[in-house]
Design an enzyme around this catalytic site. Structure first.
Site, PDB file in Angstrom:
ATOM      1  N   GLU A 203      31.510  40.061  42.325  1.00 13.26           N
ATOM      2  CA  GLU A 203      31.096  38.676  42.494  1.00 13.26           C
ATOM      3  C   GLU A 203      29.638  38.441  42.101  1.00 13.26           C
ATOM      4  O   GLU A 203      29.203  37.302  41.987  1.00 13.26           O
ATOM      5  CB  GLU A 203      31.298  38.253  43.946  1.00 13.26           C
ATOM      6  CG  GLU A 203      32.750  38.274  44.369  1.00 13.26           C
ATOM      7  CD  GLU A 203      32.924  37.898  45.827  1.00 13.26           C
ATOM      8  OE1 GLU A 203      33.608  36.905  46.087  1.00 13.26           O
ATOM      9  OE2 GLU A 203      32.373  38.600  46.690  1.00 13.26           O
TER      10      GLU A 203
ATOM     11  N   ASP B 187      44.987  36.821  49.725  1.00  9.95           N
ATOM     12  CA  ASP B 187      46.268  37.251  50.269  1.00  9.95           C
ATOM     13  C   ASP B 187      46.562  36.408  51.503  1.00  9.95           C
ATOM     14  O   ASP B 187      45.741  35.601  51.926  1.00  9.95           O
ATOM     15  CB  ASP B 187      46.237  38.747  50.625  1.00  9.95           C
ATOM     16  CG  ASP B 187      45.104  39.081  51.596  1.00  9.95           C
ATOM     17  OD1 ASP B 187      45.287  38.867  52.808  1.00  9.95           O
ATOM     18  OD2 ASP B 187      44.032  39.524  51.147  1.00  9.95           O
TER      19      ASP B 187
END
Length: 251
Positions: free
Chosen positions: A12, A216
């Site tokens: 990131e 998820d």
């Protein structure tokens, strides 16, 4: 004014680190910090570490050593709310520790010494992050990313729950969600660092905002979905959102 950009994962920050002008690395408290200027702003980049204690140490170092006055966090999380799907983005309005329990001395989830179980994010920074997330998901709808399976990503705002557990059980995630609902709290996502960062920022009076990409559903398939999603989607989201957020900071 120095802004810290704190992320959960190296992917990131790779693009951000290489885009820094006047780049300087500093090693402190066993961590690597990268200082510089990004879009004309003084910025410090760092990885939080995994779990609440690691995140608190990193945040404290950013404030004490680097004089950070604003902090923005990007990362991934498991979806907890029924309408929060893989590929969506949750912008935190407040955080709670789902594994904090000092009953009967204090109400469930309340950290001793604080007036309530939730720690709030800074309103203005949160709104800027929300707008950046909206622009990101609009762009993501055109990426044709296979892992999104045709899902048009949505942006949510609300409560995020933190705890020192990687939730990989549908029954456990449902129990966490149901317990919060019974108490009138509607947790949208679950992760491992945000509440600790929010608590440290509250202690120091530092403005804090956070965004989490849903990798998820915090269920039995989480350990399978997580790695692929991080590399293909979450890192791309983070760079897009941070770039948009920094543009709004300069205005």
């Amino acid at each position: 004014m120095t802004l810290a950009i704190l992320s959960a994962l190296p992917e990131e920050q790779y693009g951000l680190s290489h885009a820094l002008a006047e780049r300087q690395e500093v090693h402190r408290a066993g961590r690597r910090f990268v200082q510089g200027r990004l879009q004309g702003l003084n910025v410090v980049l760092a990885l939080s570490g995994i779990g609440k204690v690691a995140a608190a140490t990193t945040t404290t170092t950013l404030i004490e050593h680097f004089g950070v006055e604003k902090l923005v966090f990007t990362g991934v999380a498991g979806g907890l709310g029924p309408n929060v799907q893989v590929g969506d983005v949750v912008v935190a309005q407040h955080f709670v520790q789902h594994d904090m329990d000092v009953r009967p001395l204090f109400p469930r989830w309340q950290v001793p010494g604080y007036p309530q179980p939730t720690f709030h994010c800074h309103t203005t920074l949160t709104e800027r992050l929300h707008q950046a997330a909206l622009r990101c998901t609009q762009a993501a709808a055109q990426w044709n990313e296979p892992l999104l399976q045709g899902h048009a990503p949505a942006v949510h705002k609300g409560l995020i729950a933190s705890g020192d557990q990687f939730i990989v059980s549908a029954s456990l995630s449902q129990a966490i969600h149901s317990d919060f609902q019974a108490a009138g709290l509607h947790a949208l996502a679950v992760e491992m660092e945000g509440a600790a960062i929010a608590q440290v920022c509250a202690d120091y009076g530092v403005d804090f905002a956070a965004v989490r990409t849903i990798s998820d559903r915090a269920d039995d398939a989480a350990h399978v979905d997580f790695p692929a999603f991080v590399s293909a989607v979450a890192s791309r989201y983070a760079l897009h959102i941070v770039a948009q957020f920094l543009s709004s900071e300069r205005v």
